[in-house]
Write a protein that holds these residues in place. Structure first.
Motif, PDB file in Angstrom:
ATOM      1  N   ASP A 148      49.331 -14.024   3.599  1.00 53.16           N
ATOM      2  CA  ASP A 148      49.002 -12.635   3.925  1.00 53.16           C
ATOM      3  C   ASP A 148      47.545 -12.550   4.377  1.00 53.16           C
ATOM      4  O   ASP A 148      46.743 -13.452   4.123  1.00 53.16           O
ATOM      5  CB  ASP A 148      49.216 -11.729   2.711  1.00 53.16           C
ATOM      6  CG  ASP A 148      49.442 -10.273   3.122  1.00 53.16           C
ATOM      7  OD1 ASP A 148      49.347  -9.979   4.338  1.00 53.16           O
ATOM      8  OD2 ASP A 148      49.710  -9.447   2.234  1.00 53.16           O
ATOM      9  N   ILE A 149      47.230 -11.454   5.062  1.00 53.38           N
ATOM     10  CA  ILE A 149      45.854 -11.127   5.436  1.00 53.38           C
ATOM     11  C   ILE A 149      45.538  -9.782   4.806  1.00 53.38           C
ATOM     12  O   ILE A 149      46.231  -8.790   5.062  1.00 53.38           O
ATOM     13  CB  ILE A 149      45.685 -11.057   6.967  1.00 53.38           C
ATOM     14  CG1 ILE A 149      46.077 -12.393   7.605  1.00 53.38           C
ATOM     15  CG2 ILE A 149      44.247 -10.713   7.335  1.00 53.38           C
ATOM     16  CD1 ILE A 149      46.049 -12.374   9.125  1.00 53.38           C
ATOM     17  N   VAL A 150      44.513  -9.734   3.976  1.00 47.50           N
ATOM     18  CA  VAL A 150      44.251  -8.535   3.178  1.00 47.50           C
ATOM     19  C   VAL A 150      42.773  -8.168   3.245  1.00 47.50           C
ATOM     20  O   VAL A 150      41.927  -8.966   3.654  1.00 47.50           O
ATOM     21  CB  VAL A 150      44.658  -8.754   1.704  1.00 47.50           C
ATOM     22  CG1 VAL A 150      46.150  -8.990   1.581  1.00 47.50           C
ATOM     23  CG2 VAL A 150      43.881  -9.931   1.108  1.00 47.50           C
ATOM     24  N   ILE A 151      42.485  -6.941   2.823  1.00 45.43           N
ATOM     25  CA  ILE A 151      41.105  -6.480   2.659  1.00 45.43           C
ATOM     26  C   ILE A 151      40.848  -6.307   1.170  1.00 45.43           C
ATOM     27  O   ILE A 151      41.557  -5.561   0.494  1.00 45.43           O
ATOM     28  CB  ILE A 151      40.858  -5.155   3.407  1.00 45.43           C
ATOM     29  CG1 ILE A 151      41.008  -5.363   4.916  1.00 45.43           C
ATOM     30  CG2 ILE A 151      39.463  -4.621   3.094  1.00 45.43           C
ATOM     31  CD1 ILE A 151      40.829  -4.090   5.730  1.00 45.43           C
ATOM     32  N   HIS A 152      39.856  -7.013   0.670  1.00 40.90           N
ATOM     33  CA  HIS A 152      39.479  -6.934  -0.738  1.00 40.90           C
ATOM     34  C   HIS A 152      38.109  -6.275  -0.853  1.00 40.90           C
ATOM     35  O   HIS A 152      37.398  -6.096   0.144  1.00 40.90           O
ATOM     36  CB  HIS A 152      39.429  -8.328  -1.371  1.00 40.90           C
ATOM     37  CG  HIS A 152      40.775  -8.862  -1.746  1.00 40.90           C
ATOM     38  ND1 HIS A 152      41.739  -8.105  -2.359  1.00 40.90           N
ATOM     39  CD2 HIS A 152      41.310 -10.109  -1.598  1.00 40.90           C
ATOM     40  CE1 HIS A 152      42.815  -8.849  -2.570  1.00 40.90           C
ATOM     41  NE2 HIS A 152      42.584 -10.064  -2.115  1.00 40.90           N
ATOM     42  N   GLU A 153      37.744  -5.953  -2.079  1.00 44.70           N
ATOM     43  CA  GLU A 153      36.403  -5.454  -2.342  1.00 44.70           C
ATOM     44  C   GLU A 153      35.788  -6.260  -3.476  1.00 44.70           C
ATOM     45  O   GLU A 153      36.490  -6.754  -4.361  1.00 44.70           O
ATOM     46  CB  GLU A 153      36.416  -3.964  -2.691  1.00 44.70           C
ATOM     47  CG  GLU A 153      37.195  -3.620  -3.942  1.00 44.70           C
ATOM     48  CD  GLU A 153      37.164  -2.126  -4.237  1.00 44.70           C
ATOM     49  OE1 GLU A 153      36.770  -1.359  -3.340  1.00 44.70           O
ATOM     50  OE2 GLU A 153      37.523  -1.750  -5.361  1.00 44.70           O
ATOM     51  N   ALA A 154      34.471  -6.399  -3.417  1.00 45.19           N
ATOM     52  CA  ALA A 154      33.763  -7.170  -4.433  1.00 45.19           C
ATOM     53  C   ALA A 154      32.342  -6.642  -4.545  1.00 45.19           C
ATOM     54  O   ALA A 154      31.858  -5.900  -3.673  1.00 45.19           O
ATOM     55  CB  ALA A 154      33.753  -8.652  -4.075  1.00 45.19           C
ATOM     56  N   PHE A 155      31.676  -7.017  -5.621  1.00 41.63           N
ATOM     57  CA  PHE A 155      30.288  -6.621  -5.822  1.00 41.63           C
ATOM     58  C   PHE A 155      29.364  -7.669  -5.212  1.00 41.63           C
ATOM     59  O   PHE A 155      29.527  -8.865  -5.432  1.00 41.63           O
ATOM     60  CB  PHE A 155      29.976  -6.470  -7.313  1.00 41.63           C
ATOM     61  CG  PHE A 155      30.512  -5.199  -7.914  1.00 41.63           C
ATOM     62  CD1 PHE A 155      29.831  -4.004  -7.753  1.00 41.63           C
ATOM     63  CD2 PHE A 155      31.701  -5.203  -8.624  1.00 41.63           C
ATOM     64  CE1 PHE A 155      30.324  -2.827  -8.295  1.00 41.63           C
ATOM     65  CE2 PHE A 155      32.201  -4.035  -9.173  1.00 41.63           C
ATOM     66  CZ  PHE A 155      31.508  -2.846  -9.010  1.00 41.63           C
ATOM     67  N   LYS A 156      28.392  -7.198  -4.443  1.00 39.93           N
ATOM     68  CA  LYS A 156      27.324  -8.046  -3.939  1.00 39.93           C
ATOM     69  C   LYS A 156      26.022  -7.435  -4.420  1.00 39.93           C
ATOM     70  O   LYS A 156      25.509  -6.485  -3.850  1.00 39.93           O
ATOM     71  CB  LYS A 156      27.353  -8.128  -2.412  1.00 39.93           C
ATOM     72  CG  LYS A 156      26.337  -9.109  -1.850  1.00 39.93           C
ATOM     73  CD  LYS A 156      26.420  -9.197  -0.337  1.00 39.93           C
ATOM     74  CE  LYS A 156      25.415 -10.211   0.197  1.00 39.93           C
ATOM     75  NZ  LYS A 156      25.463 -10.296   1.683  1.00 39.93           N
ATOM     76  N   GLY A 157      25.501  -7.996  -5.510  1.00 38.75           N
ATOM     77  CA  GLY A 157      24.380  -7.354  -6.181  1.00 38.75           C
ATOM     78  C   GLY A 157      24.876  -6.100  -6.876  1.00 38.75           C
ATOM     79  O   GLY A 157      25.795  -6.138  -7.694  1.00 38.75           O
ATOM     80  N   PHE A 158      24.290  -4.951  -6.525  1.00 36.25           N
ATOM     81  CA  PHE A 158      24.728  -3.673  -7.085  1.00 36.25           C
ATOM     82  C   PHE A 158      25.541  -2.876  -6.070  1.00 36.25           C
ATOM     83  O   PHE A 158      25.784  -1.686  -6.258  1.00 36.25           O
ATOM     84  CB  PHE A 158      23.508  -2.851  -7.525  1.00 36.25           C
ATOM     85  CG  PHE A 158      22.732  -3.488  -8.637  1.00 36.25           C
ATOM     86  CD1 PHE A 158      23.170  -3.395  -9.946  1.00 36.25           C
ATOM     87  CD2 PHE A 158      21.579  -4.205  -8.370  1.00 36.25           C
ATOM     88  CE1 PHE A 158      22.462  -3.988 -10.979  1.00 36.25           C
ATOM     89  CE2 PHE A 158      20.859  -4.802  -9.391  1.00 36.25           C
ATOM     90  CZ  PHE A 158      21.302  -4.691 -10.707  1.00 36.25           C
ATOM     91  N   GLU A 159      25.973  -3.535  -5.014  1.00 37.05           N
ATOM     92  CA  GLU A 159      26.672  -2.855  -3.929  1.00 37.05           C
ATOM     93  C   GLU A 159      28.109  -3.348  -3.833  1.00 37.05           C
ATOM     94  O   GLU A 159      28.386  -4.538  -3.995  1.00 37.05           O
ATOM     95  CB  GLU A 159      25.945  -3.123  -2.606  1.00 37.05           C
ATOM     96  CG  GLU A 159      26.522  -2.398  -1.415  1.00 37.05           C
ATOM     97  CD  GLU A 159      25.782  -2.739  -0.132  1.00 37.05           C
ATOM     98  OE1 GLU A 159      26.099  -2.139   0.907  1.00 37.05           O
ATOM     99  OE2 GLU A 159      24.888  -3.614  -0.181  1.00 37.05           O
ATOM    100  N   VAL A 160      29.022  -2.420  -3.591  1.00 39.94           N
ATOM    101  CA  VAL A 160      30.420  -2.771  -3.381  1.00 39.94           C
ATOM    102  C   VAL A 160      30.621  -3.076  -1.903  1.00 39.94           C
ATOM    103  O   VAL A 160      30.326  -2.252  -1.042  1.00 39.94           O
ATOM    104  CB  VAL A 160      31.356  -1.631  -3.820  1.00 39.94           C
ATOM    105  CG1 VAL A 160      32.813  -1.997  -3.517  1.00 39.94           C
ATOM    106  CG2 VAL A 160      31.184  -1.338  -5.301  1.00 39.94           C
ATOM    107  N   ARG A 161      31.108  -4.277  -1.609  1.00 37.41           N
ATOM    108  CA  ARG A 161      31.332  -4.686  -0.228  1.00 37.41           C
ATOM    109  C   ARG A 161      32.802  -5.032  -0.023  1.00 37.41           C
ATOM    110  O   ARG A 161      33.447  -5.617  -0.899  1.00 37.41           O
ATOM    111  CB  ARG A 161      30.470  -5.908   0.121  1.00 37.41           C
ATOM    112  CG  ARG A 161      28.984  -5.681  -0.009  1.00 37.41           C
ATOM    113  CD  ARG A 161      28.495  -4.623   0.970  1.00 37.41           C
ATOM    114  NE  ARG A 161      28.704  -5.031   2.344  1.00 37.41           N
ATOM    115  CZ  ARG A 161      27.793  -5.700   3.055  1.00 37.41           C
ATOM    116  NH1 ARG A 161      26.631  -6.042   2.509  1.00 37.41           N
ATOM    117  NH2 ARG A 161      28.029  -6.014   4.305  1.00 37.41           N
TER     118      ARG A 161
END
Length: 204
Positions: A148-161
């Motif tokens: 599958d090809i998906v869009i995830h989210e993660a924390f980069k420092g204090f920012e959600v990317r």
């Protein structure tokens, strides 16, 4: 500089998505500045080469060659000045400084990352190198291994990317697309829709 998306469709079954943070060169001043940068890099490159040759002139560059008259160069006003500067520092300092300058001359100063989707074959991710002397890092993933090809989210420092990821069969970690630039969600959604549409023939 903010990342921008460049979309190309070489054929109905192939689509290329390129994300770049390189400056646009559409206006005349921007083009003039770009060519001025190239000229400046070339001048700096040859100046450092001359400085290196002056530092090691007694070992390698004392006798005239077929194309370059070293004796004429070293006896000129410019040659005397360069030799004086080169002799003021040790060989280690000259070599180290030259290496740093050469890296700066050949450093791109921008990043380009791409995703190439070929229906029936698979996808290829690519990240440009930091210098003009090395090749981009690429990876090809066959269609049979793409779950599958998906869009995830993660924390980069204090920012959600948000990031685009490919789930590959048999691998514990996903393959992140555009890992260095991490473009905004709007770009990711456009790439996600376009890549799935091309890869699965608009059936997703």
């Amino acid at each position: 500089m903010p990342s921008r998306l460049i979309l190309r469709r070489p054929s109905p079954t192939t689509v290329s998505f390129t994300v770049s943070n390189a400056s646009r060169r559409t206006s005349t001043p921007a083009k003039a500045f770009f060519y001025l940068q190239i000229l400046l890099r070339a001048v700096i490159f040859f100046c450092v080469l001359l400085l290196d040759a002056a530092k090691f002139r007694r070992t390698f560059f004392m006798e005239d060659g077929s194309w370059i008259r070293w004796t004429t160069i070293w006896s000129s006003a410019l040659g005397i000045s360069v030799c004086r500067i080169a002799d003021a520092y040790s060989s280690a300092v000259v070599v180290l400084a030259s290496a740093i300058v050469f890296y700066g001359v050949f450093r791109k100063g921008y990043t380009e990352e791409s995703l190439l989707v070929i229906r029936g074959l698979g996808i290829q991710t690519s990240t440009s190198s930091q210098t003009y002397l090395s090749k981009a890092s690429t990876r090809f993933i066959p269609t049979t291994q793409i779950q599958d090809i998906v869009i995830h989210e993660a924390f980069k420092g204090f920012e959600v990317r948000f990031y685009l990821a490919v789930i590959v069969e048999g691998e514990s970690e996903v393959v992140v697309v555009f890992p260095k630039l991490l473009p905004n969600r709007q770009i990711l959604e456009e790439v996600w829709r376009g890549s799935r549409s091309c890869l699965y023939d608009s059936k997703s």
